[in-house]
Design an enzyme around this catalytic site. Structure first.
Site, mmCIF file in Angstrom:
data_model
loop_
_atom_site.group_PDB
_atom_site.id
_atom_site.type_symbol
_atom_site.label_atom_id
_atom_site.label_comp_id
_atom_site.label_asym_id
_atom_site.label_seq_id
_atom_site.Cartn_x
_atom_site.Cartn_y
_atom_site.Cartn_z
ATOM 1 N N CYS A 1 0.816 -1.217 0.000
ATOM 2 C CA CYS A 1 0.000 0.000 0.000
ATOM 3 C C CYS A 1 0.849 1.266 0.000
ATOM 4 O O CYS A 1 0.586 2.204 -0.776
ATOM 5 C CB CYS A 1 -0.965 -0.003 1.186
ATOM 6 S SG CYS A 1 -0.201 -0.410 2.772
ATOM 7 N N GLY B 1 -4.331 -0.493 7.942
ATOM 8 C CA GLY B 1 -3.304 -1.270 7.264
ATOM 9 C C GLY B 1 -2.899 -2.513 8.029
ATOM 10 O O GLY B 1 -2.273 -3.413 7.478
ATOM 11 N N HIS C 1 -2.748 6.636 4.188
ATOM 12 C CA HIS C 1 -1.316 6.656 4.475
ATOM 13 C C HIS C 1 -0.719 7.972 3.967
ATOM 14 O O HIS C 1 -0.877 8.323 2.793
ATOM 15 C CB HIS C 1 -0.596 5.501 3.785
ATOM 16 C CG HIS C 1 -0.851 4.161 4.397
ATOM 17 N ND1 HIS C 1 -1.626 3.965 5.516
ATOM 18 C CD2 HIS C 1 -0.420 2.914 4.014
ATOM 19 C CE1 HIS C 1 -1.655 2.676 5.815
ATOM 20 N NE2 HIS C 1 -0.929 2.024 4.928
#
Length: 338
Positions: free
Chosen positions: A147, A177, A239
């Site tokens: 990711c 995550g 993120h």
């Protein structure tokens, strides 16, 4: 329609796959696979669905199947959201049976004949599917990156016209995550965790394969160095990362490269209008404000400063996981690999 299924359909990324595929214009979601304890029951009965995402009622009555190659026999394509330790053999077996696999798992990302693809960055690497066929696999495996690697590499894509050899990145990664259960509350509240297992190594190696050159037989890694430091922060989704690049160019020239960026592919259903979006405001991007841009598929970039330094952000379970695999599958379909 292309018949598809999801491996690991009850987990955090599996739920995102279901969300994106439930009403997809090209893909017919017929099969949901999970553990043996869920097999034989309806999806609505076994899934602990995220409270912040509407449940797609059209899939609620699908009977969950065991995660086996036999469950995939009537499918054209499988999306995999299972852990890497399970994915290694199961994904290979499914591909050997003649079914395509688009996977979010890390097991096969660095295999020499498996494409590690971001459609807006290296669509030509899909030709590695032919290597798998040459090696006797009837189906194929196509992987999407980690990711954080996706957000990082997407942010670099508009900068390929500049010369650079040294990249440094510090991530601030959301708790989603860590899977559906995320990170234990007592570990993450009022805290920053300065370690995420294998994350830094993935960013440092995967980026070089994605931005490398496929010469028809192998990928020649990109000729630069990546140094990563990864951190878990108390954010649900999204993120964020601070990036340093040894690009010797005026800030305005770099900003213009982002404004002018046109991806090498277009017209795919999951592709956002802007794959990479430049924010001019001093305090952007921010997870709460920008993670859902482009239905979660846009990577936002901002705070470009001399040095060269900037901030990048993207939705980790959509752009960084399920959405990335779905976009790969759409590209695969247009290339007639199904």
């Amino acid at each position: 329609m292309i018949n598809v299924g999801v491996l690991g359909a009850t987990g955090a990324v599996g739920q995102r796959f279901v969300q994106l595929l439930a009403n997809h214009p090209w893909f017919n979601l017929t099969t949901l696979m999970a553990s043996e304890r869920s097999a034989g029951r309806s999806y609505a009965d076994v899934v602990n669905w995220r409270l912040d995402v509407p449940f797609p009622e059209s899939v609620g009555d699908i009977e969950v199947s065991a995660a086996t190659p036999a469950s995939c026999r009537d499918l054209d394509l499988v999306f995999s959201a299972i852990p890497a330790d399970l994915a290694t053999d199961l994904e290979s077996a499914i591909a050997q049976s003649g079914v395509g696999v688009c996977t979010n798992a890390s097991s096969h990302r660095m295999d020499s004949d498996v494409p590690l693809v971001i459609p807006e960055v290296n669509p030509d690497h899909l030709a590695m599917i032919d290597l798998q066929h040459d090696h006797g696999t009837d189906g194929f495996i196509v992987t999407n990156p980690n990711c954080s690697t996706i957000m990082f590499t997407m942010a670099l894509a508009p900068l390929r016209s500049f010369t650079f050899s040294d990249l440094r990145v510090a991530t601030m990664q959301a708790i989603s995550g860590g899977g559906f259960q995320g990170v234990a509350a007592m570990s993450i509240y009022d805290n920053v965790v300065p370690y995420i297992g294998s994350e830094e190594e993935k960013m440092e190696s995967e980026t070089l394969k994605i931005m490398g050159t496929f010469d028809g037989a192998e990928v020649v890694p990109a000729p630069f160095k990546v140094s990563a430091s990864c951190h878990r922060v108390p954010v649900i989704d999204g993120h964020t990362m601070a990036v340093w690049a040894d690009i010797d160019a005026p800030v305005e020239a770099v900003k213009q490269a982002y404004r002018d960026y046109i991806p090498p592919i277009s017209g795919l259903p999951t592709q956002p209008e802007k794959s990479v979006l430049l924010h001019e405001q001093q305090d952007r991007p921010q997870p709460r404000l920008d993670r859902n841009r482009g239905n979660g598929m846009t990577v936002s970039v901002g705070r470009i400063r001399e040095g060269l330094r900037f901030i990048a952000l993207g939705h980790n379970t959509i752009r960084g996981a399920a959405g990335a695999s779905v976009l790969n599958a759409e590209l695969i379909a247009t290339k007639k690999y199904l």
